[in-house]
Design a protein around this motif. Sequence first.
Motif, PDB file in Angstrom:
ATOM      1  N   PHE A 108      48.709  39.538  35.860  1.00 47.42           N
ATOM      2  CA  PHE A 108      49.419  40.709  36.360  1.00 47.42           C
ATOM      3  C   PHE A 108      50.853  40.611  35.867  1.00 47.42           C
ATOM      4  O   PHE A 108      51.303  39.551  35.428  1.00 47.42           O
ATOM      5  N   ALA A 119      46.505  34.682  38.037  1.00 46.15           N
ATOM      6  CA  ALA A 119      45.758  34.678  39.285  1.00 46.15           C
ATOM      7  C   ALA A 119      44.359  34.137  39.039  1.00 46.15           C
ATOM      8  O   ALA A 119      43.820  34.276  37.944  1.00 46.15           O
ATOM      9  N   GLU A 140      44.290  42.850  43.165  1.00 45.01           N
ATOM     10  CA  GLU A 140      44.987  41.652  43.624  1.00 45.01           C
ATOM     11  C   GLU A 140      44.234  40.981  44.762  1.00 45.01           C
ATOM     12  O   GLU A 140      44.235  39.751  44.877  1.00 45.01           O
ATOM     13  N   TRP A 150      47.665  32.219  43.085  1.00 40.52           N
ATOM     14  CA  TRP A 150      48.652  32.854  42.211  1.00 40.52           C
ATOM     15  C   TRP A 150      49.618  31.816  41.664  1.00 40.52           C
ATOM     16  O   TRP A 150      49.995  30.868  42.365  1.00 40.52           O
TER      17      TRP A 150
END
Length: 122
Positions: free
Chosen positions: A34, A94, A106, A112
Motif C-alpha cells: 500500500f 502488509a 487493508e 504491517w
Amino acid sequence: QVQLVESGGGLAQTGGSLRLSCSASARVYSMGWFRQAPGKEREFVSSINWDGGATYYVDSVKGRFTISRDNGGKTGYLSLNNLMPADTATYYCAASHRQWGIVLSEDGYDYWGQGTQVVVSS
C-alpha cells in the motif's frame, strides 16, 4: 506476532527505478503493498498470493510495478520502474496469516511494516 521490515526506499528521478523489500520474521501467506502520499489516504498498490502464482495491481501502476516473493514465503518485493512524481509516497508492506489469495482490502492483512519512503523528483 510476525514482524515485517521494509527496505529499499529512497530518492529517484522521473523514469528511474527502485526495488522495495519486505522481510517477515515468519512465513506468511498473502502479501501486499500500500502507499500513502502526503495529505492523502493510504491506497492499495499490489497484492500477491501465497505461492506467487497470482498478482494484482491498481491501474495506476500496471506495467510499471512488479510484485514478487521468494519461495520461502518470508520475503516480498515490489519493483518500481518508470517512476513518476505521482508515485511519491510512503510505501507499506502488509501480510496475512489468514488469507492465501489476492487481498485488496487493508482489513485482510494481519501485519504491517513501518513504511519506507519513496520520493520521485521531476
